[in-house]
Design a protein around this motif. Structure first.
Motif, mmCIF file in Angstrom:
data_model
loop_
_atom_site.group_PDB
_atom_site.id
_atom_site.type_symbol
_atom_site.label_atom_id
_atom_site.label_comp_id
_atom_site.label_asym_id
_atom_site.label_seq_id
_atom_site.Cartn_x
_atom_site.Cartn_y
_atom_site.Cartn_z
ATOM 1 N N ASP A 203 0.831 -1.204 0.000
ATOM 2 C CA ASP A 203 0.000 0.000 0.000
ATOM 3 C C ASP A 203 0.867 1.255 0.000
ATOM 4 O OD1 ASP A 203 -2.513 1.084 -0.194
ATOM 5 O OD2 ASP A 203 -2.957 1.002 1.944
ATOM 6 N N ASN B 201 -0.386 -0.843 -4.983
ATOM 7 C CA ASN B 201 -1.347 0.246 -5.151
ATOM 8 C C ASN B 201 -0.642 1.508 -5.626
ATOM 9 O OD1 ASN B 201 -3.502 -1.323 -4.266
ATOM 10 N ND2 ASN B 201 -3.195 -0.746 -2.120
ATOM 11 N N GLN C 19 -4.527 2.994 -0.119
ATOM 12 C CA GLN C 19 -5.957 2.672 -0.073
ATOM 13 C C GLN C 19 -6.459 2.358 1.330
ATOM 14 O OE1 GLN C 19 -7.994 2.938 -2.544
ATOM 15 N NE2 GLN C 19 -6.734 2.905 -4.378
ATOM 16 N N ASN D 168 -8.111 -2.650 0.832
ATOM 17 C CA ASN D 168 -7.229 -3.716 0.357
ATOM 18 C C ASN D 168 -7.783 -5.104 0.672
ATOM 19 O OD1 ASN D 168 -5.181 -2.145 -0.828
ATOM 20 N ND2 ASN D 168 -4.238 -1.763 1.155
#
Length: 233
Positions: free
Chosen positions: A39, A66, A70, A75
């Motif tokens: 992430d 990503n 997020q 996720n």
């Protein structure tokens, strides 16, 4: 079996997490896949995962990155769409769960729709964190009318249930919301006792998560009231 592994700056821990998952699943004889979601880490997490994948071609490992951060709840849902297993579980990228813990969970695979772990002892957790955790559990039980031991123990669920009944929530509150939604839908469950460890520097006590949890408690209570008044799930 799909393992979803969320990562944000887990360079020192992610290789160990992958090895732990694979060893536990192999011990139990469970066919599995490991989906690592990065992430937007700012350290070398991605490079470590790529190195492990290149060196260990036998590992059922996929890396998903990503473009923007997020958050865990989003996720978690995206991982279910990417996975292929019948069952689905989040395993944190910081490698706090030992092989023995995952083995115990996997040994109960298929006994119910949901396996709900709860902690009888958490190594390294301060008294303040223990009290807050107990208070949170009591509040969720009060709001929902349930009597579960724990709501943030990363339950094992059917992947299709994540696809169908996922909740629109952020922060740590999504776990309780999602679990209770499945129970309201009539899914069977068992609770199993485990020991765990806490890592210093957890974000569980951040203001953002307090707000998220408060919002989730409100939604849980309103959903219970709606079912009581209108008989709708």
């Amino acid at each position: 079996m799909t393992f979803f592994v969320p990562c944000y700056n887990e360079e020192p821990n992610i290789e160990g997490t992958i090895e732990t998952i694979h060893e536990a699943a192999t011990q139990v004889g469970v066919r599995h896949e490991i989906l690592v979601f990065d992430d937007c880490s700012r350290d070398g997490t991605v490079e470590v995962v790529k190195r492990v994948a290149a060196a260990r071609s036998e590992l059922p490992l996929r890396l998903l990155r990503n473009a923007v951060n997020q958050g865990l709840a989003r996720n978690f849902i995206d991982g279910a769409f990417e996975g292929h297993g019948t069952y689905y579980r989040l395993v944190c990228g910081d490698n706090v769960e030992p092989v023995e813990t995952l083995v115990k969970i996997l040994q109960n695979l298929g006994q119910s729709d949901i396996i709900v772990p709860y902690h009888t002892h958490v190594e390294g957790r301060t008294l303040r964190r223990k009290l807050i955790s107990r208070l949170y559990t009591k509040l969720v039980n009060l709001a929902s009318g349930r009597d579960l031991h724990y709501y943030n123990g990363l339950p094992l669920v059917r992947r299709r249930d994540v696809l169908r009944f996922h909740v629109e929530a952020t922060g740590l509150g999504y776990q309780a919301e999602f679990l209770l939604r499945l129970l309201q839908e009539g899914r069977s469950f068992i609770q199993i006792p485990l020991t765990a460890s806490d890592k210093e520097g957890s974000l569980a006590l951040s203001l953002r998560n307090f707000v998220s949890v408060g919002h989730s408690l409100f939604k849980i209570a309103m959903r219970r009231l709606s079912i009581h008044l209108f008989g709708k799930r």
